[in-house]
Write a protein that holds these residues in place. Structure first.
Motif, mmCIF file in Angstrom:
data_model
loop_
_atom_site.group_PDB
_atom_site.id
_atom_site.type_symbol
_atom_site.label_atom_id
_atom_site.label_comp_id
_atom_site.label_asym_id
_atom_site.label_seq_id
_atom_site.Cartn_x
_atom_site.Cartn_y
_atom_site.Cartn_z
ATOM 1 N N TRP A 1 0.877 41.937 23.817
ATOM 2 C CA TRP A 1 1.387 40.607 23.471
ATOM 3 C C TRP A 1 0.586 39.509 24.171
ATOM 4 O O TRP A 1 0.388 38.435 23.616
ATOM 5 C CB TRP A 1 2.868 40.501 23.814
ATOM 6 C CG TRP A 1 3.670 41.666 23.331
ATOM 7 C CD1 TRP A 1 4.501 42.451 24.080
ATOM 8 C CD2 TRP A 1 3.717 42.229 22.003
ATOM 9 N NE1 TRP A 1 5.056 43.451 23.300
ATOM 10 C CE2 TRP A 1 4.591 43.338 22.034
ATOM 11 C CE3 TRP A 1 3.099 41.908 20.803
ATOM 12 C CZ2 TRP A 1 4.869 44.109 20.912
ATOM 13 C CZ3 TRP A 1 3.359 42.689 19.678
ATOM 14 C CH2 TRP A 1 4.235 43.763 19.739
ATOM 15 N N LYS A 2 0.126 39.794 25.369
ATOM 16 C CA LYS A 2 -0.668 38.802 26.096
ATOM 17 C C LYS A 2 -1.965 38.493 25.343
ATOM 18 O O LYS A 2 -2.362 37.333 25.238
ATOM 19 C CB LYS A 2 -0.968 39.289 27.511
ATOM 20 C CG LYS A 2 -1.700 38.268 28.346
ATOM 21 C CD LYS A 2 -1.883 38.760 29.766
ATOM 22 C CE LYS A 2 -2.619 37.708 30.591
ATOM 23 N NZ LYS A 2 -2.828 38.160 31.965
ATOM 24 N N ALA A 3 -2.628 39.508 24.806
ATOM 25 C CA ALA A 3 -3.863 39.287 24.049
ATOM 26 C C ALA A 3 -3.593 38.441 22.811
ATOM 27 O O ALA A 3 -4.372 37.540 22.481
ATOM 28 C CB ALA A 3 -4.496 40.620 23.659
ATOM 29 N N ILE A 4 -2.486 38.711 22.137
ATOM 30 C CA ILE A 4 -2.134 37.937 20.942
ATOM 31 C C ILE A 4 -1.871 36.485 21.321
ATOM 32 O O ILE A 4 -2.410 35.562 20.699
ATOM 33 C CB ILE A 4 -0.910 38.536 20.229
ATOM 34 C CG1 ILE A 4 -1.254 39.904 19.655
ATOM 35 C CG2 ILE A 4 -0.413 37.604 19.125
ATOM 36 C CD1 ILE A 4 -0.062 40.677 19.127
ATOM 37 N N ARG A 5 -1.050 36.282 22.340
ATOM 38 C CA ARG A 5 -0.736 34.908 22.751
ATOM 39 C C ARG A 5 -1.981 34.159 23.186
ATOM 40 O O ARG A 5 -2.165 32.994 22.844
ATOM 41 C CB ARG A 5 0.294 34.912 23.880
ATOM 42 C CG ARG A 5 1.674 35.315 23.400
ATOM 43 C CD ARG A 5 2.683 35.305 24.507
ATOM 44 N NE ARG A 5 2.790 33.986 25.093
ATOM 45 C CZ ARG A 5 3.303 33.741 26.293
ATOM 46 N NH1 ARG A 5 3.748 34.737 27.030
ATOM 47 N NH2 ARG A 5 3.382 32.520 26.749
ATOM 48 N N THR A 6 -2.864 34.820 23.921
ATOM 49 C CA THR A 6 -4.085 34.178 24.384
ATOM 50 C C THR A 6 -4.999 33.844 23.209
ATOM 51 O O THR A 6 -5.557 32.751 23.141
ATOM 52 C CB THR A 6 -4.822 35.077 25.401
ATOM 53 O OG1 THR A 6 -3.946 35.321 26.507
ATOM 54 C CG2 THR A 6 -6.094 34.428 25.896
ATOM 55 N N ALA A 7 -5.147 34.768 22.270
ATOM 56 C CA ALA A 7 -6.019 34.538 21.118
ATOM 57 C C ALA A 7 -5.512 33.412 20.231
ATOM 58 O O ALA A 7 -6.282 32.589 19.746
ATOM 59 C CB ALA A 7 -6.161 35.823 20.306
ATOM 60 N N VAL A 8 -4.212 33.363 20.038
ATOM 61 C CA VAL A 8 -3.643 32.385 19.112
ATOM 62 C C VAL A 8 -3.331 31.053 19.782
ATOM 63 O O VAL A 8 -3.575 29.990 19.219
ATOM 64 C CB VAL A 8 -2.384 32.961 18.436
ATOM 65 C CG1 VAL A 8 -1.696 31.923 17.577
ATOM 66 C CG2 VAL A 8 -2.745 34.187 17.610
#
Length: 99
Positions: free
Chosen positions: A83-90
């Motif tokens: 989830w951290k990767a998704i939040r950071t990317a978006v």
């Protein structure tokens, strides 16, 4: 989010920039600081045959002013519950308090 049958058109980035530039006129009570272009390209191919990289021309990639994320990466992060990767990317950098 934008879908493309073949390779993603570089014009998609300009479309997002124009949308962000006119947003304040359309929704003055809802400010937006930026955006992320999420591209589902080559969707007629099986996922394992699609290029992971959205844009390959270095002179274009080096001038990007907005994040560009592919759905293959989003899916992989979702599948592994990153989830951290998704939040950071978006959304960009995540404040330390929200980690």
């Amino acid at each position: 989010m934008k879908s493309e049958r073949g390779n993603a058109k570089e014009a998609l980035v300009g479309d997002l920039r124009r949308h962000l530039d006119t947003w304040s006129e359309l929704q003055p009570d809802s400010p937006v600081d930026g955006g992320t272009l999420i591209v589902n390209h080559q969707h007629k191919l099986a996922p394992d045959q699609r290029a992971r990289q959205i844009y390959g021309r270095p002179e274009f990639v080096n001038t990007l002013t907005v994040p560009v994320v592919g759905t293959l990466d989003l899916f992989d992060w979702w599948r592994t519950k990153d989830w951290k990767a998704i939040r950071t990317a978006v959304l960009g950098a995540i404040p330390a308090a929200d980690n």
